[in-house]
Motif scaffolding. Structure first.
Motif, short mmCIF file in Angstrom:
data_model
loop_
_atom_site.label_atom_id
_atom_site.label_comp_id
_atom_site.label_asym_id
_atom_site.label_seq_id
_atom_site.Cartn_x
_atom_site.Cartn_y
_atom_site.Cartn_z
N PRO A 117 0.91 -1.29 0.00
CA PRO A 117 0.02 -0.04 -0.15
C PRO A 117 0.73 1.14 0.02
CG PRO A 117 -0.69 -1.51 1.70
CD PRO A 117 0.52 -2.01 1.20
N VAL A 118 0.55 2.21 -0.88
CA VAL A 118 1.20 3.46 -0.89
C VAL A 118 0.43 4.46 0.12
CG1 VAL A 118 1.72 5.48 -2.35
CG2 VAL A 118 1.77 3.09 -3.33
N LEU A 119 0.82 4.53 1.25
CA LEU A 119 0.20 5.14 2.57
C LEU A 119 0.17 6.54 2.40
CD1 LEU A 119 1.26 2.71 5.61
CD2 LEU A 119 -0.87 2.54 4.07
N GLN A 120 -0.93 7.28 2.50
CA GLN A 120 -0.90 8.93 2.73
C GLN A 120 -2.18 9.14 3.65
OE1 GLN A 120 -1.11 9.27 -1.66
NE2 GLN A 120 -3.05 10.54 -1.09
N TRP A 121 -2.22 10.26 4.11
CA TRP A 121 -3.20 10.73 4.87
C TRP A 121 -4.40 10.97 3.81
CZ3 TRP A 121 1.66 11.60 6.67
CH2 TRP A 121 1.95 11.22 7.96
N LEU A 122 -5.62 10.43 4.35
CA LEU A 122 -6.69 10.87 3.42
C LEU A 122 -7.90 10.77 4.42
CD1 LEU A 122 -8.60 7.98 2.78
CD2 LEU A 122 -6.10 7.65 1.74
N SER A 123 -9.04 11.35 3.91
CA SER A 123 -10.41 11.39 4.74
C SER A 123 -11.33 10.35 3.93
CB SER A 123 -11.00 12.59 4.60
OG SER A 123 -12.23 12.62 5.19
N LEU A 124 -11.79 9.48 4.71
CA LEU A 124 -12.33 8.37 4.05
C LEU A 124 -13.90 9.06 3.37
CD1 LEU A 124 -12.44 5.01 6.22
CD2 LEU A 124 -11.37 5.74 3.77
N GLY A 125 -14.41 10.04 4.16
CA GLY A 125 -15.59 10.55 3.57
C GLY A 125 -15.39 11.18 2.10
N ASP A 126 -14.40 11.71 1.88
CA ASP A 126 -13.90 12.28 0.72
C ASP A 126 -13.78 11.09 -0.43
OD1 ASP A 126 -11.62 14.57 1.98
OD2 ASP A 126 -13.80 14.55 2.03
N LEU A 127 -13.84 9.88 -0.29
CA LEU A 127 -13.67 9.01 -1.36
C LEU A 127 -15.26 8.31 -1.64
CD1 LEU A 127 -10.56 6.84 -0.25
CD2 LEU A 127 -10.84 8.63 -1.95
N ILE A 128 -16.19 8.48 -0.67
CA ILE A 128 -17.40 8.00 -0.89
C ILE A 128 -18.32 8.37 -2.21
CG2 ILE A 128 -19.77 7.63 0.06
CD1 ILE A 128 -18.43 8.14 2.78
N GLN A 129 -18.20 9.70 -2.66
CA GLN A 129 -19.14 9.94 -3.82
C GLN A 129 -18.19 9.67 -4.98
OE1 GLN A 129 -22.36 11.45 -3.88
NE2 GLN A 129 -21.99 10.66 -5.94
N PRO A 130 -17.03 9.89 -5.26
CA PRO A 130 -16.49 9.31 -6.28
C PRO A 130 -16.21 7.96 -6.56
CG PRO A 130 -14.74 10.93 -5.05
CD PRO A 130 -15.97 10.57 -4.19
N SER A 131 -16.48 7.05 -5.52
CA SER A 131 -16.42 5.71 -5.58
C SER A 131 -17.69 5.18 -6.13
CB SER A 131 -16.19 5.07 -4.31
OG SER A 131 -14.71 5.15 -3.76
N PHE A 132 -19.03 6.01 -5.48
CA PHE A 132 -20.24 5.66 -6.12
C PHE A 132 -20.29 5.99 -7.39
CE2 PHE A 132 -24.72 6.92 -6.73
CZ PHE A 132 -25.31 5.71 -6.22
N SER A 133 -19.51 7.13 -8.05
CA SER A 133 -19.89 7.47 -9.51
C SER A 133 -19.28 6.55 -10.27
CB SER A 133 -19.13 8.74 -9.73
OG SER A 133 -17.55 8.82 -9.21
N LEU A 134 -18.37 5.54 -9.77
CA LEU A 134 -17.71 4.60 -10.68
C LEU A 134 -18.62 3.50 -11.04
CD1 LEU A 134 -14.07 4.38 -8.85
CD2 LEU A 134 -14.46 5.56 -11.28
N LEU A 135 -19.89 3.25 -10.34
CA LEU A 135 -20.53 2.24 -10.52
C LEU A 135 -21.16 2.34 -11.91
CD1 LEU A 135 -22.56 1.74 -7.05
CD2 LEU A 135 -20.42 0.73 -7.84
N ASP A 136 -21.42 1.15 -12.48
CA ASP A 136 -22.18 1.09 -13.88
C ASP A 136 -23.52 1.68 -13.70
OD1 ASP A 136 -23.04 0.34 -16.02
OD2 ASP A 136 -22.83 -1.71 -16.01
N PRO A 137 -23.74 2.62 -14.38
CA PRO A 137 -25.19 3.47 -14.50
C PRO A 137 -26.21 2.28 -14.24
CG PRO A 137 -23.54 4.60 -15.91
CD PRO A 137 -23.00 3.21 -15.56
N SER A 138 -26.12 1.17 -15.38
CA SER A 138 -27.28 0.19 -15.21
C SER A 138 -27.27 -0.51 -13.94
CB SER A 138 -26.95 -0.63 -16.20
OG SER A 138 -26.00 -1.55 -16.11
N GLN A 139 -26.23 -0.38 -13.28
CA GLN A 139 -26.08 -1.20 -11.68
C GLN A 139 -26.90 -0.41 -10.71
OE1 GLN A 139 -22.08 -1.62 -10.38
NE2 GLN A 139 -22.68 -3.74 -9.46
N ALA A 140 -26.67 1.04 -10.86
CA ALA A 140 -27.22 1.79 -9.66
C ALA A 140 -28.14 3.05 -10.29
CB ALA A 140 -26.12 2.48 -9.14
N ARG A 141 -29.11 2.48 -11.27
CA ARG A 141 -29.84 3.37 -12.06
C ARG A 141 -30.74 4.06 -11.20
NH1 ARG A 141 -30.90 -1.66 -13.38
NH2 ARG A 141 -33.11 -2.65 -12.89
#
Length: 740
Positions: free
Chosen positions: A430-454
């Motif tokens: 792992p390439v460790l760095q300081w990050l806020s988990l909350g900042d990753l939620i919306q970008p991760s959701f946007s990576l889902l297939d549109p047909s999967q989370a329509r």
């Protein structure tokens, strides 16, 4: 419906037919093998005989040439005193009678004095340049012998023709032990006439093949060309035991044809014997067995109609197998209960076998991913290095600068994909760095297939501000994407997904519900991330298997069964855990625990200033990949390093042993031919005043990297690495080494 009597007859006939066929097959194989052995023996004998005959031809040629080489006239010709020597002693009639194709005479300095060559039309001409070149290449060792004892008998191939050559020293007959006055080369072309003579003696056609370097062939091995022809090859070696040609002897296959005739005769005899045996077996079977079976069948029908307890018992008279069968049928109920138990045990064994197969499948995938990750990371390191060099050579306003930025961005994306593969392979560092988990939620959701989370609604609840952790953002985003995708699939793309971020202290106070997996974590403060859905929940029988590799309840093509297994492995390497809470009909919630960190601005110890580091120095860069080595050497030189390149570990160690130059830092790859990075580091560290060593590899896991740092390396980097990060690590290592 056929009765058992007719079926038994059919079974006997089929069995006899099968046995007869097998017997015919085995006998035919045995006969074919025997005759093939005879053919191979004949091929070996004829091939060896042909080779000996060729060697005898060479010996005869050498004897003729040696006689002429010791003549006084030959000595005078070699010393320039008898210019008519060749004309007087080697007319076409003499050449034909001695079966000579050419004669060349050289003086003591290796200069050609004269030569003659006999054509196919029996005319004398000057030897061809190729013939002179071959002859001149052979006379050196003869002329350099001060005692005139060296004699060369060899073979050469010129323009697709085999040449037999003999090289002898030119001296007087009685001048034994004196230096040669020159050298005489006589040769014989193995043309059509020689082929015909050879074939007459061998009683088989003979030819030569010169594909010694292209076709792999076993010496004197039989090669079958058809039902009527075969051939054997004998290697023709020169005086240095190097292959020159194959002597190909064509053979007839009369033995094979006789063997085939014998096979057919044997097959007919075996078939007739089988027919007679089958008739006898049918007669005996009907009289001794089938009639008794018919009576037993009638008794079983009566038991089926009247019941097992009240029916007529099966006849048990006699002391043979049918009597034992009757007694066994009377105990059928007891045996049926035993069969039920056996089926249950068999089901358990099948489940264990399926689990074992899944484990082996996972291990095979681990090995495959590890192999391609190393090669891809090496390639990406070369691509990113050359791209950065090009960007540094261009002005930022250049039209190609933005294209190179996109190329570098693409290589980073490819590197992230490889890291995701290695995450499942349990080897990604792992390439460790300081990050806020909350900042990753919306970008991760946007990576889902549109047909999967329509029609999915995402609700994020942050209960305690930013949740800072020290983690690899790519791997954390992979965990979040897997959990969000599972939640969307559980609701068939319709419903609300709730993501909650909070802080918890472990061990938890009594009365606070925690997943069982959190009990193994050490005491401290943790970030708790929960992902919940409104789906049907997970069946209780599947809860203990959801983290197993390849386990999935999704339809074919919608899931691999690796998402949760990969997520569990990533969190384990970050010092965290994952657990699940689910009830049928009430949805599912996954809980992720990661060690909490202070915000970057609240760190107790500030980062060291870059100007306190020692930058630049003498660097030995060892890597067997040419693209990686040259590109990154150029980048390091531009950063102020004096770089020396080594193509592999053996070359680097040779530089160290010479002792002509010393280096401040050594940067080496891990997997290299001849000498790998670990063994190179051990050898360097065994020397006095050894410099610090940094390892840069495309296939080193976190645990292995930590072990290597504790051993022979000052630092371990994962390919591809940013030039700034590489330069910083090298500077830190050099600063630490110079401060000791």
């Amino acid at each position: 419906m056929f009765s058992i009597r007719y079926k038994a007859w059919a079974l006997v006939v089929v069995t006899v037919a099968v046995l007869t066929t097998v017997a015919v097959w085995f006998s035919s194989q045995s006969i074919s093998t025997s005759f093939l052995v005879l053919e191979k023996a004949r091929a070996e004998q004829d091939g060896e005989r042909a080779r000996r005959m060729l060697q005898q031809n060479l010996a005869n040629l050498s004897a003729s040439g040696r006689d002429y080489a010791f003549w006084v006239d030959t000595v005078r010709f070699a010393t320039g005193k008898n210019p008519s020597f060749l004309k007087d002693n080697f007319p076409s009639e003499t050449m034909q009678s001695l079966r000579l194709s050419g004669v060349l005479v050289y003086d003591a300095k290796g200069v050609l004095v004269g030569g003659t060559s006999l054509t196919a039309e029996a005319t004398l001409v000057k030897p061809s340049p190729e013939e002179e070149q071959v002859a001149h290449a052979l006379i050196g060792s003869v002329l350099s012998d001060p005692h005139s004892e060296t004699l060369i008998e060899t073979y050469r191939q010129i323009d697709g023709t085999l040449y037999l050559l003999s090289v002898a020293p030119v001296r007087e007959q009685l001048a034994v032990g004196t230096p040669p006055k020159g050298a005489q080369v006589v040769f014989r072309r193995f043309g059509a006439f020689e082929h015909e003579r050879f074939a007459q003696v061998m009683l088989n056609p003979v030819d030569f093949s010169f594909d010694t370097g292209q076709v792999r062939w076993v010496d004197l091995e039989l090669r079958v060309l058809g039902d009527s022809r075969a051939e054997a090859r004998a290697g023709v070696m020169d005086h240095q035991n190097q292959p020159v040609a194959h002597l190909v002897v064509s053979l007839d296959r009369l033995l094979h044809q006789k063997g085939q005739s014998l096979i057919w005769a044997t097959a007919v005899q075996v078939a007739l014997a089988g027919l007679v045996m089958g008739a006898l077996l049918v007669l005996l079977l009907d009289r001794l067995l089938l009639r008794r079976l018919k009576r037993m069948h009638q008794q079983l029908i009566a038991i089926g109609e009247q019941g097992a307890q009240t029916g007529v018992p099966i006849e048990e008279s006699g002391h043979d197998e049918l009597s034992d069968l009757g007694r066994g049928l009377n105990e059928v109920l007891v045996l049926s209960r035993q069969m039920v138990m056996q089926r249950e045990n068999h089901a358990v064994q099948e489940a264990e076998q399926v689990k074992l197969a899944q484990t082996e499948k996972a291990e095979a995938l681990h090995r495959f991913v590890g192999g391609i990750a190393h090669d891809f990371n090496n390639a990406l390191a070369g691509i990113s290095g050359w791209t950065r060099l090009a960007m540094e050579d261009l002005d930022k306003t250049h039209p190609a600068y933005e294209s190179l930025q996109h190329a570098l961005k693409g290589s980073r994306h490819a590197s992230n994909l490889i890291r995701q593969l290695q995450a499942y392979n349990r080897k990604a560092a792992p390439v460790l760095q300081w990050l806020s988990l909350g900042d990753l939620i919306q970008p991760s959701f946007s990576l889902l297939d549109p047909s999967q989370a329509r029609r999915c609604e995402l609700q994020v609840v942050s209960l305690n501000g930013h949740a800072w952790v020290k983690a690899d953002p790519t791997q954390m985003q992979q965990v979040l994407t897997n959990l969000l995708a599972n939640a969307a699939d559980a609701m068939n793309g319709t419903g609300k997904i709730t993501v909650t971020v909070d802080h918890v202290d472990l061990p938890a106070p009594s009365g606070v519900l925690m997943v069982a997996e959190a009990a193994v974590l050490p005491a401290g403060r943790y970030v708790l991330l929960s992902v919940g859905d409104e789906g049907p929940g997970i069946a209780p029988g599947n809860l203990h298997r959801i983290f197993d590799p390849f386990f999935t309840t999704k339809s074919v093509g919608r899931g691999t069964g690796l998402g949760l297994s990969v997520s569990q492995g990533i969190l384990s390497r970050h010092g965290g855990v994952i657990g699940v809470v689910s009830q049928p009909g009430q949805g599912t919630t996954f809980h992720v625990y990661l060690p909490a960190c202070l915000e970057p601005g609240e760190l107790a110890v500030p980062l060291p200033a870059s100007d306190a580091l020692v930058c630049g120095g003498r660097l030995l860069f060892v890597d067997d990949d040419h693209l990686v080595r040259t590109a990154w050497s150029a980048l390091l030189e531009r950063a102020g390093w004096d770089v020396t390149q080594a193509v592999d570990g053996e070359a680097a160690w040779a530089m160290f042993q010479q002792g002509d130059q010393r280096w401040d830092v050594v940067l080496t790859d891990l997997a290299m031919p001849r000498l790998d990075g670990v063994e190179l580091a051990r050898r360097i560290r065994s020397t006095s005043g050894a410099p610090p060593i940094v390892l840069m590899s495309g296939n080193v896991g976190a645990e292995e990297g930590a072990r290597l740092v504790r051993g022979d390396f000052a630092a371990v980097l994962h390919k591809p690495v940013d030039p700034e990060a590489l330069n910083k690590v090298l500077a830190e290592v050099l600063t630490k080494a110079t401060s000791l």
